[in-house]
Each structure stands twice: as C-alpha cells, then as structure tokens.
Design a protein around this motif. Structure first.
Motif, PDB file in Angstrom:
ATOM      1  N   PHE A 865       8.266  -9.482  23.829  1.00  0.00           N
ATOM      2  CA  PHE A 865       7.985  -8.928  22.507  1.00  0.00           C
ATOM      3  C   PHE A 865       6.500  -9.081  22.223  1.00  0.00           C
ATOM      4  CE2 PHE A 865       9.828 -13.191  22.066  1.00  0.00           C
ATOM      5  CZ  PHE A 865       8.813 -13.883  21.432  1.00  0.00           C
ATOM      6  N   SER A 866       6.039  -8.356  21.217  1.00  0.00           N
ATOM      7  CA  SER A 866       4.611  -8.283  20.912  1.00  0.00           C
ATOM      8  C   SER A 866       4.080  -9.608  20.366  1.00  0.00           C
ATOM      9  CB  SER A 866       4.354  -7.171  19.884  1.00  0.00           C
ATOM     10  OG  SER A 866       3.003  -7.189  19.460  1.00  0.00           O
ATOM     11  N   LEU A 867       2.929 -10.019  20.889  1.00  0.00           N
ATOM     12  CA  LEU A 867       2.227 -11.196  20.368  1.00  0.00           C
ATOM     13  C   LEU A 867       0.877 -10.775  19.801  1.00  0.00           C
ATOM     14  CD1 LEU A 867       2.971 -14.006  22.988  1.00  0.00           C
ATOM     15  CD2 LEU A 867       4.032 -13.632  20.781  1.00  0.00           C
ATOM     16  N   ASP A 868       0.862  -9.648  19.122  1.00  0.00           N
ATOM     17  CA  ASP A 868      -0.371  -9.161  18.505  1.00  0.00           C
ATOM     18  C   ASP A 868      -0.806 -10.084  17.381  1.00  0.00           C
ATOM     19  OD1 ASP A 868      -0.487  -7.018  20.173  1.00  0.00           O
ATOM     20  OD2 ASP A 868       0.320  -5.563  18.751  1.00  0.00           O
ATOM     21  N   VAL A 869      -2.097 -10.288  17.289  1.00  0.00           N
ATOM     22  CA  VAL A 869      -2.673 -11.031  16.163  1.00  0.00           C
ATOM     23  C   VAL A 869      -2.995 -10.009  15.079  1.00  0.00           C
ATOM     24  CG1 VAL A 869      -4.613 -12.430  15.379  1.00  0.00           C
ATOM     25  CG2 VAL A 869      -3.590 -12.855  17.619  1.00  0.00           C
ATOM     26  N   THR A 945      10.594  -6.063  14.226  1.00  0.00           N
ATOM     27  CA  THR A 945       9.499  -5.983  13.261  1.00  0.00           C
ATOM     28  C   THR A 945       8.901  -7.344  12.951  1.00  0.00           C
ATOM     29  OG1 THR A 945      10.618  -4.101  12.273  1.00  0.00           O
ATOM     30  CG2 THR A 945       8.830  -5.075  11.013  1.00  0.00           C
ATOM     31  N   ILE A 946       9.745  -8.374  12.876  1.00  0.00           N
ATOM     32  CA  ILE A 946       9.251  -9.700  12.481  1.00  0.00           C
ATOM     33  C   ILE A 946       9.316 -10.706  13.622  1.00  0.00           C
ATOM     34  CG2 ILE A 946       9.840  -9.419  10.046  1.00  0.00           C
ATOM     35  CD1 ILE A 946      12.324 -11.164  10.605  1.00  0.00           C
ATOM     36  N   ARG A 947       9.587 -10.250  14.853  1.00  0.00           N
ATOM     37  CA  ARG A 947       9.779 -11.196  15.953  1.00  0.00           C
ATOM     38  C   ARG A 947       8.505 -11.977  16.258  1.00  0.00           C
ATOM     39  NH1 ARG A 947      13.760  -8.620  19.403  1.00  0.00           N
ATOM     40  NH2 ARG A 947      15.187  -9.625  17.954  1.00  0.00           N
ATOM     41  N   GLY A 948       7.356 -11.293  16.335  1.00  0.00           N
ATOM     42  CA  GLY A 948       6.098 -11.992  16.584  1.00  0.00           C
ATOM     43  C   GLY A 948       5.767 -12.954  15.456  1.00  0.00           C
ATOM     44  N   PHE A 949       6.026 -12.517  14.222  1.00  0.00           N
ATOM     45  CA  PHE A 949       5.798 -13.339  13.033  1.00  0.00           C
ATOM     46  C   PHE A 949       6.644 -14.616  13.103  1.00  0.00           C
ATOM     47  CE2 PHE A 949       7.527 -14.248   8.744  1.00  0.00           C
ATOM     48  CZ  PHE A 949       6.371 -14.568   8.065  1.00  0.00           C
TER      49      PHE A 949
END
Length: 1002
Positions: A865-869, A945-949
């Motif tokens: 999953f995305s680890l975007d900052v 949508t909130i996985r990285g968060f």
C-alpha cells in the motif's frame, strides 16, 4: 460523590439531546431515501434527478419532524463526507493578478505587465501577499515611478491622487482585491445554493484568497467546473409588464390543464376520458372571455357570465391549473420555492416557450419572501425580461457603487458609470419611464427598481425598502462588473459514487470490529470493572455522534478512524482510574475509600494527558483541510465526551454498586499477576536505548538522503486518477499505455487497494487552469486504459493540486509540526516547573517524528500500500505527537508525585524514576495494546484511502510508547542529575563564604 443529582441531570440532558439530533439525522436520511424511491424508475432502476429534487423541494419548508422543516433538518445533521458518498471538492483561487491588471488598465507602461508576471512566479513559492510582491517587482523595474501614476484615475479620484504615496496605493489595491474576493465568495455561494445539492459546504480558507467548495453526490464534474469558474455576468434588462405578457399565460394555463388531465388519465388508465378532455382543454386554451386568465392578470378579472357557463367553467379550470404553480401578485407572478423545479421543467418545454415573445426569458428573484396569505410558505418573484444574455447594458460600465442614504434618510445605493455607460443608461432609462429595469447577476434578479425619469450623467440612486445590509449587498453586486475576479480551480477531488459506497462499507465494518475488539479486551483484562468501562465507552460513542450531529459535522473516513481511535484512547482514562483504585486496594483501603481516592489521584494525570492531545488536535483543526479536518473535529469532540464518560458515568456506576454494598473485581486470573511488583531497570541501560534510537534515526536519514520520500500529490502538485479494471492489471502495462497521453511527462502508476485498481499520478499540464483541460484529459486517460491487453479500465475518481497550493501545503505542514512541538514544550514546562521535563518531551517528540519519517522512507516500495508523505501523513504525525505526550505526561506525573513523596528521603533519582515507570507500566501497556488493536483493525478493514494514514499511526503508537519509557524519562534523569550536581556545587561553595564572614566578626 458530590453533586450526584446534578451529574445525573446533566447526563440525562446530554443523552436526550444526542438522541434528538441523531433522530433528526435519521429523519433527514429517511426523507432522502423516500425521494430517491419516488424518483426511481421501477423497470430500469434509473433515478430521475429532477423528480427527486421536486420531491425534496415540496418538503423543504414543510414541518416533517417535531415542527422542524426539512431545510432545518439538513442544517443540523451528521452528514457523510465526499469520501463516503462520492462527490466533488474544489479549491478556487480568486486571481489577484487579474484584479491588479484591471486596476492598472489605463497604464501603457510595459513594466506593469512584467511586474505582474514576476510577482506571479514568486507567488508560487512565497506566502507573502501578492500585492506586496507586485509592488516590490515594480520598484525593481521602475524605482523612480510612483505607483499613484499607474493606478490613480477618475474612478478612484476620492481615494487616490497623483500625490498618494506608494503605501497608500498598496493599501488601496489590497482593499480592492479583498473586496473582489468578498464579491467572488458571495457569487460562488449563490451559485452553490442554487445548484440543488444537499448539504454543500462552502468556506473561506483563512489567510488566503481561496474558497473551498464541497458538493456531495454530484455526478457531473464538468458542469461543476464551469459553474464555479465562470466569470460573473451583470446585466441591466428591460422587464415585460404583466399586461404585455398576460396573453401568453392564457396558453400556458391551457397547457397546464392538459398536463393535469394527462396525469389523471395516466393514473386511471381511462382512454375514453382522456380523448374527451383533450378536446375540451384545447378549446379552453383559446378562450378570451372576461373570465380568461389574461383578463384577470391585466385588469383584475370578472366574476363570470351566466350565458357562457361552459366557457366560464373552462376558464376557472384553467385558472385553477395555473394557480397550482403560479401566484398572481400586484405586479406579476410568484412561485412557491417548493415548486421552482417543477416551474422550470414546465417553462423549458418547447410548446410553452413558443407562447412567449422570442426575446423573453424568465428569471427569479435572488431572495425568497413570505407568502402574504401563508406566512409559513416561501415564495419567490418571477420576472420576464428582454434580451437576457444580450442586454443593452452590462456591468463593465459600472465604475463604482456604494451604500448611501436617500433624502428621507433611508438606505439606498449610489451607482456611477463611465461615459459609455452613462450614454446607454440615459437611453435605457428614458425608454422605460414608469417601468422597472432588472439588475441581473448570474441570471438572478437582485433588484428591479422602477424608473422615475430619464437619468443622465451616469450617476444614479437606487432607493427602495432596503435594510442597510441589503443596500450593501446590492452595491457589491453592482461592483461585480467593475473588476473581473476570475476564480481558477487550483485543487480538486472527484470521488465516484461507487468508491464512496465502498469506503462507507469499509468504515462501518472497521468501526464495528474495532469497537467489539476494544470492548472485549477491556472485559478480559478488568473483569466486572470492565463492564463499567464498556458502558462508559458505549455512552461516549453515543454522545460523540450526538454532539457531531448537533454541530452539523461531516463524517469522513478519517473521521470514522478518529471516532474509533477516540474510543480506544478513551480507555486510557478508565485505565488510569482503575490502576489507581487497584493501588489503593493493595494498601488495604475499603472499596469505597479506594474508589474515592483512585478517582482523586488519577485526575491530575487524566487532565495533563488529555490537554497535550487537545493541543495537537487544535493544531490539526487549524491547519488541516478536507479529510484531515474531519479527523481533527472527531478527535477534539471525542476528547471531551470520553472525559465526561470516564470521570462521571464510571463514577456513577461505581457509586451505585457501593450503595448496594457490593465490591467489584478489577482483575481476572489472566491479568491478576501481570505487571504486579515489576522491577524493570529502565534507567541504568539508557545509553543503550539512546544508541538504538540513534541507529534507527541515522538509518532513516541515510534512506531519506539516498532514497527520498514518496511525496503525495498534495505536496508535489499534479493530477491523480484512481482507475478500476475488470481483472488484475500490471502497472507497467498501464504506464506504457498512458505515455502518449501525457506526451512523455513523468507518470507514476501504483497498485491501489486490490490488484484490479491503480493510482495514476502525473504533473502533466498542472499549471493550465482551463476547465476544458480537465474534461479532455480524463477522456484521454479513459480512452488509453479502455483496453490494456484485453483488460478494460475506467477512472472512478480524480484529484488535482496546483503548484501554489502544493507549496502552501508543505509550509503549512512544517508550521503545524513546529507549532505543536513548541506548544507541548511550553505546557510541560508550565505544568512541571522544571526544564528537564520540557527537554525530555522535546527530545521524545523529535525522536518520534524522525523515526516515523525514516520508517516511511525505508519501507517505501516494500509494502502493498502507499506510503506517500502527504497531508494525511502529517495529520497522523501530529496525532502521534499528541498520543506520545499523553503517554509521557502520565509517566512524568507519577515521577513528580514520587519526587514529592520522597522529599527528604535519601533515594537517588534513577531509583525514583524506575519506581515511577514500573508503577505506570500496567497503564502504559493496556492503553498502548488497546490502541494498537483498534489501529490493526483499521489497517486491515479500513480501506485503501486511510491505510497509509493508519500505518503511520500504528508505527507511531509503538514508537511513542517506546520513547515514553526509554527516551523521555531517561532524558529527565540526566537533566535532573545535572541540576542536582549544580546545586551541590553551589552549596559546597556557599559555606566557605559564610565561615569567612563569621571569622571576621569574631
């Protein structure tokens, strides 16, 4: 327990109010569901949006729930955010460059255009006011030219002159820019209100010239773009009198009667009746007797003619059909607000349009008013104007407009036009003496003053029954044509209905599982006392939802995460109280005394820990936008409801058992011996922990230096598309398919959620603000992915962030983190009165932030999953800072207590600190574990949508718990030992001075 009756009354009041507002929300949703069912075709399943809107309009002003209208219900309900129901969010920027260019319109100096262009370039990376940037750039190009020479003209003669200083001119331009922004906001607000969307959200973004608009449920983004970014058009139109237009209403009445007959015929399915009545209605439509509608509208009408009973009957039926939709007034017609959608549908029919003059257009007044015959019913005046869209006079001729007072001292509006406008205005008013002229903005009539005589010179006074506020509003409307204030879309998010429904389902599942897991864990750990904690948690959740509904808050997916997290964190207050009660019981106190002292002794830690969380929550609320704002709202409300539930509801339940003479068990066989008499040495190995933390931080810094971050689109700027495919898709295939579309510019394609969904990011044409570009690009993307190796894909949601707002987001994030650290440090120092505690908190917070950043960099590309900052990540970091301080402050509070108790006792600082840490270890473990359980559920079930968060939060809780035990408190040890050493050195030096003085006296 003091004031038990008052607390019970307060609880009953809170529960009742929460139930009331949640029932309002249920009723509002029930009405929407009924409207959807009413508008759904039973055969095709398609929803007729116009029919749905008519249903809602019909109930808009009607009492539907305990005397509350549908309109009022929707103002105070717990609404769903765009991520849960689909829709569109847009950030608009009012272009100050265009306003400055317009104000300097008379100048032929090319340096003005160059200065504007240079200021625009600087504005991308600067947070300074655009007008200040322009002034600086202009002075660089023309240091010897005064700004007054460029901006002073006849239209601002009373404000500026050629002698005005540069600072005065800058102030004038800023005032005009602010005024243009205010007018743009009002125009956008009116457009949004008239758009027909339930629960739209419109707000000014503080400190900027930006407007955020959220439109839930919209399914035509292109229409929204054109609606919001189109230039405002101000027109002065001639108005048809009712005497002129009344004959057209005769034909309209006949058509309305026929429509009623057709509807009844369709309902009864009686073909014979339909045939006969069609002929009757057609005959009636040409009736010109005294009973005809035109006769009544034009001259008041007659009562009837006994020799023409049939004709009179038909005319009456026509009148009835007409009056079902239209209300004759003294100077025209009005319609009920609930019937506006129906009236538009009728008036847009080709056979109805043919009845009216070719240059006639119908427009509505901007403001509804009370119906004189029914004060509970709102009506709006309807005008028929000439040459709408090609008016003889438009708003660009208005040079100024101000609220003033007429000769009788009543509010009026003074309007000034330029020479061309004065000439046209004189001709227009001269041809319409005794008739109204409609002032129309965006196809709505703001005023229709009657012309008393020909007006020359271009200066006019518009008088009427205005309030001061109404006169100011009209002046602002007239100024809308003076300065063009184009609104450019600099950021947008489009969430498809399917994506929204999937997110809603994920949110409900994750919240239910998370709640059950926490409730179960508390029961297992605390036995019967866990039942009381669980009751308090459920009441907390109920109150949280009720308060949010009363505020008209919007529930987003991060908001649901915040709600579930607040339930997990609210366990902390109960844990603090329970652990204190267990300590008091261990001292041999009675159950009653243990409960009393346990609540009393836990209060300091509860307040301190929640204040630190409150600080970060307030910062999140102040700096957050969109989904993070929803999270912050839920978190802040949750802090207060969880405190109320833990402190008062739990206490009431304990008092009930005490009154019955019953004791309550706080342990099970499994938890009884956990952390009991623990003797861990946290302090002596602190250098080892410093080394471990330093190694992780250095590894993160190295990864950041060589590998970098995966910055999100809200920090980089660019376009993002979420595309869904029929089956598993290869991201490299998608990238190859899209390269021609984006003309070789950078493309990033990532798996998003499951393997049938991807996230496409590109900076392609990001600086182009033309609304047509968005539509063309999405069409091109859809075309490119329509067939990728036999796999069909389609864009289900999209977003865009311009370079200016991306730069602002970065600076906003940095400010938010630094401000949180500063505020927490200040609070810790004020509360504990020792710099050592402040330094410990400061180091722990910096430690947590650096490790989370490092982990995100190291693990980027290794997790599915995305680890975007991005802004969501910053929200998670701020929340973790609050959680970490929550944990740390509880330990600090116990350290302070132990130091106070051991005052005068020969016990070194490390021993005191170790004892304090061991005494709070149970609380630290239970709170941390329960929070991690909730986050684990959200991580698995909460949706992409909130996985990285949530992952950032998960890592943060682990790191925050570690830093509380192994970083913050050991730093306090080192700091206090240094302080003690300094004090000992001072004391060692002091006796020498005293002895010397004594010897002299001797």
């Amino acid at each position: 327990m003091n004031n038990r009756g008052g607390i019970i009354a307060l609880l009953v009041a809170f529960v009742t109010l929460s139930a009331y507002f949640l029932l309002r929300t249920w009723k509002a949703n029930d009405i929407r569901n009924d409207a959807e069912a009413f508008a759904t075709d039973k055969k095709t399943g398609k929803i007729d949006l116009a029919k749905k809107q008519r249903y809602l309009d019909s109930l808009w002003k009607q009492p539907v729930f305990l005397g509350t209208t549908t309109e009022d219900l929707t103002k105070q309900e717990l609404g769903l955010g765009l991520d849960l129901q689909g829709g569109m969010s847009v950030i608009l920027e009012v272009s100050p460059a265009e306003i400055v260019r317009s104000l300097a319109g008379g100048s032929r100096d090319p340096k003005v255009a160059t200065a504007i262009a240079n200021a625009q370039k600087r504005a991308v990376t600067s947070s300074a006011n655009f007008v200040d940037l322009f002034a600086e750039e202009f002075k660089k190009l023309a240091s010897d030219v005064k700004l007054a020479k460029v901006f002073s003209n006849s239209s601002n003669r009373g404000t500026l002159s050629l002698e005005s200083s540069d600072s005065q001119v800058v102030s004038y331009i800023k005032k005009e820019v602010d005024g243009a922004f205010d007018r743009a906001f009002r125009i956008i607000q009116t457009r949004v209100d008239k758009f027909g969307v339930a629960n739209p959200n419109l707000q000014r973004l503080s400190g900027t010239n930006r407007i955020q608009v959220e439109l839930p449920g919209v399914d035509n983004p292109d229409r929204v773009r054109k609606l919001l970014s189109g230039a405002a058009k101000l027109e002065f139109c001639e108005v048809y009198t009712m005497q002129e237009i009344a004959p057209s209403f005769d034909g309209l009445a006949g058509i309305l009667l026929q429509m009623d007959i057709d509807a009844k015929s369709k309902a009864t399915a009686t073909s014979g009746t339909k045939k006969d009545t069609t002929a009757t209605a057609t005959t009636a439509s040409t009736d010109t007797s005294k009973n005809s509608l035109s006769a009544q509208l034009a001259g008041g009408g007659a009562k009837g003619d006994s020799t023409k009973k049939d004709s009179a009957s038909l005319a009456q039926r026509q009148n009835n059909a007409f009056s079902n939709l239209f209300i004759p007034t003294g100077y025209g017609v009005a319609v009920r607000t609930k019937d506006i959608a129906r009236v538009k549908e009728v008036m847009d029919r080709s056979d109805v349009r043919a009845l009216f003059p070719a240059n006639a257009s119908y427009v509505f007044d901007i403001k509804p008013r009370a119906n004189g015959t029914n004060v509970n019913e709102e009506i709006v005046d309807m005008y028929f104007v000439k040459d709408l869209g090609k008016a003889p006079l438009e708003g660009d001729v208005v040079t100024n407009a101000n609220q003033d007072y007429d000769e009788r001292g009543k509010p009026a509006v003074e309007m000034q036009m330029n020479a061309e406008g004065a000439r046209k205005w004189k001709a227009l008013t001269g041809a319409n003496i005794g008739r109204p002229i409609a002032i129309i903005l965006d196809n709505y009539v703001y005023s229709a003053p009657n012309v008393n005589g020909e007006i020359g010179g271009g200066r006019s006074s518009i008088a009427g029954n205005f309030t001061v506020e109404e006169a100011q509003d009209l002046a602002n409307v007239l100024k809308a044509g003076k300065l063009p204030a184009p609104t450019n879309i600099i950021s947008e998010d489009v969430v498809g209905a399917t994506v929204g429904s999937e997110a809603a389902r994920a949110g409900i599942i994750s919240s239910l599982i998370g709640l059950l897991v926490v409730l179960g864990f508390v029961l297992i750990y605390y036995n019967k006392a866990g039942v009381i904690a669980d009751i308090a948690l459920i009441v907390n959740l109920f109150l949280l939802l009720g308060v949010m509904a009363s505020f008209g808050a919007t529930l987003t997916l991060p908001g649901i995460a915040g709600m579930v997290l607040s339930v997990g964190v609210s366990v902390d207050a109960n844990v603090l109280i329970y652990e204190r009660i267990k300590e008091e019981l261990a001292l041999g106190k009675t159950f009653k005394d243990a409960v009393r002292d346990g609540f009393k002794n836990a209060m300091s830690s509860i307040i301190d820990s929640n204040v630190t969380t409150l600080i970060t929550g307030v910062v999140l609320f102040a700096f957050g936008t969109g989904l993070i704002l929803g999270f912050a709202t839920t978190l802040l409300i949750g802090i207060f409801t969880s405190l109320f539930s833990a402190i008062f509801i739990s206490r009431l339940l304990f008092e009930y058992y005490i009154g019955k003479g019953k004791n309550i068990s706080f342990t099970t066989k499994w938890s009884e011996k956990l952390f009991k008499d623990s003797q861990f040495d946290f302090v002596s190995k602190r250098k080892l922990y410093y080394t471990i933390s330093s190694a992780i931080i250095i590894a993160g810094i190295v990864s950041i230096f060589f590998k970098g971050f995966g910055l999100g689109v809200d920090f980089l700027g660019g376009r993002t598309y979420i595309a869904k495919f029929e089956k598993t898709v290869n991201t490299e295939d998608i990238e190859r398919a899209l390269k021609p579309t984006f003309e070789g510019q950078a493309i990033e394609v990532k798996t998003f959620g499951n393997f049938e969904q991807v996230k496409i990011t590109t900076p392609y044409k990001i600086e182009n603000t033309n609304t047509d570009v968005e539509k063309e690009l999405q069409a091109s993307v859809n075309k490119a992915i329509a067939n990728v190796n036999g796999n069909s894909g389609k864009v289900v949601s999209s977003s865009k962030v311009g370079p200016t707002i991306a730069n602002d987001a970065i600076w906003g994030a940095v400010k938010a983190v630094l401000l949180s650290i500063a505020l927490v440090f200040a609070y810790i120092y004020i509360r504990f009165r020792k710099l050592a505690f402040g330094y410990g908190a400061l180091v722990a917070l910096s430690h947590d932030v650096l490790i989370i950043l490092g982990v995100f960099s190291i693990l980027r590309g290794f997790l599915p999953f995305s680890l975007d900052v991005d802004q969501a990540f910053v929200g998670a970091v701020l929340t973790i800072m609050g959680y970490s301080m929550n944990d740390t402050v509880v330990v600090f509070d116990r350290v302070r207590e132990y130091l106070s108790e051991k005052r005068g006792v020969k016990e070194d600082i490390p021993t005191v600190i170790n004892n304090a840490l061991n005494s709070t270890l149970s609380r630290t473990a239970v709170t941390g574990f329960s929070t991690l359980l909730v986050l684990l559920v959200l991580l698995i079930f909460g949706g992409e949508t909130i996985r990285g968060f949530v992952f950032a939060m998960f890592i943060g809780v682990i790191v925050g718990t570690y830093s509380s035990l192994f970083v913050a408190t050991p730093i306090v040890v080192d700091g206090m030992q240094r302080d003690i050493k300094k004090e000992e050195e001072k004391l060692a030096a002091a006796p020498v001075v005293v002895e010397t003085k004594k010897s002299k006296k001797a």
